[in-house]
Design an enzyme around this catalytic site. Sequence first.
Site, PDB file in Angstrom:
ATOM      1  CB  CYS A  18      71.738  -9.439  27.570  1.00 55.76           C
ATOM      2  SG  CYS A  18      72.818  -9.875  28.944  1.00 55.76           S
ATOM      3  CG  ASN A  21      73.966 -14.300  31.873  1.00 54.80           C
ATOM      4  OD1 ASN A  21      74.204 -15.406  32.362  1.00 54.80           O
ATOM      5  ND2 ASN A  21      72.966 -13.579  32.297  1.00 54.80           N
ATOM      6  CB  CYS A  23      75.306  -5.478  31.623  1.00 54.46           C
ATOM      7  SG  CYS A  23      77.083  -5.115  31.740  1.00 54.46           S
ATOM      8  NE  ARG A  24      72.231  -5.618  27.218  1.00 59.27           N
ATOM      9  CZ  ARG A  24      72.316  -5.812  25.913  1.00 59.27           C
ATOM     10  NH1 ARG A  24      71.464  -5.179  25.121  1.00 59.27           N
ATOM     11  NH2 ARG A  24      73.222  -6.612  25.400  1.00 59.27           N
ATOM     12  CB  SER A  25      70.149 -11.226  30.832  1.00 56.80           C
ATOM     13  OG  SER A  25      71.461 -11.701  30.850  1.00 56.80           O
ATOM     14  CG  ASP A 136      75.886  -3.761  25.267  1.00 56.32           C
ATOM     15  OD1 ASP A 136      76.212  -3.588  26.457  1.00 56.32           O
ATOM     16  OD2 ASP A 136      76.503  -4.485  24.473  1.00 56.32           O
TER      17      ASP A 136
HETATM   18  P1  4NP Z   1      75.297  -7.495  28.461  1.00 55.01           P
HETATM   19  O1  4NP Z   1      76.504  -6.459  28.203  1.00 55.01           O
HETATM   20  O2  4NP Z   1      75.019  -8.161  27.128  1.00 55.01           O
HETATM   21  O3  4NP Z   1      74.164  -6.625  28.906  1.00 55.01           O
HETATM   22  O4  4NP Z   1      75.785  -8.461  29.519  1.00 55.01           O
HETATM   23  C1  4NP Z   1      77.729  -6.832  27.641  1.00 55.01           C
HETATM   24  C2  4NP Z   1      78.671  -7.460  28.412  1.00 55.01           C
HETATM   25  C3  4NP Z   1      79.914  -7.768  27.873  1.00 55.01           C
HETATM   26  C4  4NP Z   1      80.192  -7.463  26.563  1.00 55.01           C
HETATM   27  C5  4NP Z   1      79.245  -6.824  25.774  1.00 55.01           C
HETATM   28  C6  4NP Z   1      78.000  -6.523  26.328  1.00 55.01           C
HETATM   29  N1  4NP Z   1      81.466  -7.752  26.015  1.00 55.01           N
HETATM   30  O5  4NP Z   1      81.750  -7.305  24.886  1.00 55.01           O
HETATM   31  O6  4NP Z   1      82.277  -8.430  26.685  1.00 55.01           O
END
Ligand code: 4NP
Length: 169
Positions: A18, A21, A23-25, A136
Amino acid sequence: MMASTEGKKKKIRLLFVCLGNICRSPAAEGIMATVVKKHDLQDIIEVDSAGTSGWHEGELPDERMRLHGERRGYNFDSPARKFRKSDFDDFDYILVMDRQNFSTVRSLATGKEQTDKIHMMTEFSRQYTHHDHVPDPYYGGTSGFELVLDLLEDACEGLLQAIKRKYGL
Ligand code: 4NP
């Protein structure tokens, strides 16, 4: 004594990707590890996760993601790392959460063999087929994290079935 080939079988390696790294992955990694264990395939299938950004490198998954996961019996504890080009050699499947992840990973691939390894996670959805990506949840509320878990639990089962069919497991 016959030479044993035990332990030399090539593993099937899955990398979930994702943006951050956190939340989702890592959730996909933790859920898939549980699904793989449930099917007693932990000696054959390995899982890992990475982010297309290195913004959260070394951090544990987002507290909200961990909390929502714990409520369903998961422990998401894989520290964040950035996706690297060598992941194309080290993994058989690269499973991305959305179109932006797809484009970023695709731009790093060289040749058809590497490109063919990239899949949208929702390709493997069984019930949630009206979702074409895993949204997201980072800037949203509770329902976003629950949706991520619903989508991933569904797609991880679908992915395992696809791997079983492909490899005759
Ligand atoms: P992820 O979510 O891609 O599912 O881990 C996010 C985590 C952090 C951020 C964006 C999306 N960020 O903008 O820091």
